[in-house]
Design an enzyme around this catalytic site. Structure first.
Site, PDB file in Angstrom:
ATOM      1  N   ASP A  99      27.912  20.478  65.304  1.00 17.76           N
ATOM      2  CA  ASP A  99      28.642  18.723  65.038  1.00 17.76           C
ATOM      3  C   ASP A  99      27.188  18.019  65.367  1.00 17.76           C
ATOM      4  O   ASP A  99      26.288  18.188  66.305  1.00 17.76           O
ATOM      5  CB  ASP A  99      29.453  18.357  65.927  1.00 17.76           C
ATOM      6  N   PHE A 104      31.118  24.589  56.353  1.00 16.77           N
ATOM      7  CA  PHE A 104      30.603  23.780  56.223  1.00 16.77           C
ATOM      8  C   PHE A 104      29.900  24.335  54.680  1.00 16.77           C
ATOM      9  O   PHE A 104      28.881  23.496  54.399  1.00 16.77           O
ATOM     10  CB  PHE A 104      30.027  23.522  57.466  1.00 16.77           C
TER      11      PHE A 104
HETATM   12  C1  LIG Z   1      30.656  21.212  62.078  1.00 18.79           C
HETATM   13  S1  LIG Z   1      31.680  22.930  62.696  1.00 18.79           S
HETATM   14  C2  LIG Z   1      30.625  23.856  61.596  1.00 18.79           C
HETATM   15  C3  LIG Z   1      31.686  25.489  61.948  1.00 18.79           C
HETATM   16  C4  LIG Z   1      30.885  26.209  61.431  1.00 18.79           C
HETATM   17  N1  LIG Z   1      29.955  26.723  61.727  1.00 18.79           N
HETATM   18  C5  LIG Z   1      30.709  26.167  59.594  1.00 18.79           C
HETATM   19  O1  LIG Z   1      29.775  26.073  59.738  1.00 18.79           O
HETATM   20  O2  LIG Z   1      31.725  25.885  59.164  1.00 18.79           O
HETATM   21  C6  LIG Z   1      30.569  22.431  64.609  1.00 18.79           C
HETATM   22  C7  LIG Z   1      31.902  24.035  65.378  1.00 18.79           C
HETATM   23  O3  LIG Z   1      31.064  23.816  66.810  1.00 18.79           O
HETATM   24  C8  LIG Z   1      31.651  24.002  67.639  1.00 18.79           C
HETATM   25  N2  LIG Z   1      31.009  23.972  68.998  1.00 18.79           N
HETATM   26  C9  LIG Z   1      30.886  22.794  69.072  1.00 18.79           C
HETATM   27  N3  LIG Z   1      30.588  22.706  70.218  1.00 18.79           N
HETATM   28  C10 LIG Z   1      30.450  23.995  71.133  1.00 18.79           C
HETATM   29  C11 LIG Z   1      29.934  24.704  71.897  1.00 18.79           C
HETATM   30  N4  LIG Z   1      29.491  23.916  73.646  1.00 18.79           N
HETATM   31  N5  LIG Z   1      29.961  25.689  72.299  1.00 18.79           N
HETATM   32  C12 LIG Z   1      31.134  26.121  71.660  1.00 18.79           C
HETATM   33  N6  LIG Z   1      31.571  26.042  70.130  1.00 18.79           N
HETATM   34  C13 LIG Z   1      31.692  24.447  69.914  1.00 18.79           C
HETATM   35  C14 LIG Z   1      33.056  22.997  67.196  1.00 18.79           C
HETATM   36  O4  LIG Z   1      34.356  22.923  68.017  1.00 18.79           O
HETATM   37  C15 LIG Z   1      33.092  23.127  65.869  1.00 18.79           C
HETATM   38  O5  LIG Z   1      34.690  23.887  65.690  1.00 18.79           O
END
Ligand SMILES: C[S@@+](CC[C@H](N)C(=O)[O-])C[C@H]1O[C@@H](n2cnc3c(N)ncnc32)[C@H](O)[C@@H]1O
Length: 216
Positions: free
Chosen positions: A119, A195
């Site tokens: 994110d 993504f």
């Molecule tokens: C923008 S999405 C990308 C998902 C995947 N990696 C993709 O490329 O399709 C970022 C993901 O990281 C997760 N995330 C954010 N902070 C995190 C943390 N501290 N621990 C685990 N997951 C986290 C969010 O909930 C989200 O699902």
């Protein structure tokens, strides 16, 4: 861009081998404690809908894969994919990856850490919430074995540049960034992550690198 809705896992699908909450975890996270073997362990932080962990664990059965996802419904969705095909080398943790990297993984024990499209937290005052920050970079560097890999892909140029700069400054043992190639997709889900698929289908540039931790 909004996220598309999730398919609910069937109620009779047994997730017990593929989904764990942080309060059910062993104190030390390792291939031995999680999978009962000594295979190299790869960690994905922020698995989203789980495309990477599903494909990587299928194509690389000699390695174990641990995905950590902070949004419970996504962790469950990813775990359901693994459970449906009865994967024996992959599982999801539903929770925050940061304390796990800080405390639950032994130094020098990971084969790879994967962070794909974290994110962005666009606003300057929110930057400290980014999953790649000074502390997590120190922690993931500690967890990697010598020669272990850190893969980082994003479509946010500013996040990419800040992270490359930060690593050079605080974690030079990770070495220099090695560009990773875009792979031509042969079907609709032939992308590393959801993504990545979304960015490419919208012609948004993607920055892909990996680091390989130096031996000394
Ligand atoms: C923008 S999405 C990308 C998902 C995947 N990696 C993709 O490329 O399709 C970022 C993901 O990281 C997760 N995330 C954010 N902070 C995190 C943390 N501290 N621990 C685990 N997951 C986290 C969010 O909930 C989200 O699902």
């Amino acid at each position: 861009m909004p996220r598309s809705s999730l398919r609910r896992p069937g109620q009779d699908l047994d997730l017990s081998k593929h989904l764990c909450d942080t309060d059910q975890l062993p104190n030390d996270l390792s291939s031995n404690s999680l999978f009962g073997n000594q295979h190299p362990l790869e960690l994905e932080v922020g698995s989203g809908k789980g495309l990477f962990i599903d494909n990587a664990s299928l194509t690389n059965p000699a390695h174990n894969f641990l995905g950590v996802e902070i949004i419970a419904k996504y962790a469950k969705h990813s775990a359901a994919k693994l459970a449906r095909r009865q994967a024996t080398n992959a599982m999801m943790i539903s929770g925050n990856a940061e304390p796990l990297l800080a405390k639950s993984i032994a130094g020098g024990s990971l084969e790879a850490v994967h962070v794909y499209f974290p994110d962005p937290w666009w606003k300057k005052r929110h930057r400290k919430r980014r999953v790649l920050n000074e502390q997590s970079i120190v922690n993931l560097t500690r967890c990697l074995r010598p020669g272990g890999r850190f893969h980082f892909w994003t479509d946010v140029l500013d996040y990419f540049e800040d992270t490359v700069e930060l690593i050079a400054e605080i974690s030079p043992i990770l070495g220099v960034p090695i560009p990773e190639d875009e792979i031509a997709a042969t079907h609709d889900l032939d992308y590393r992550t959801h993504f990545e698929r979304r960015s490419r289908q919208n012609s948004i540039p993607v920055y892909r690198i990996r680091y390989e931790k130096r031996q000394t």
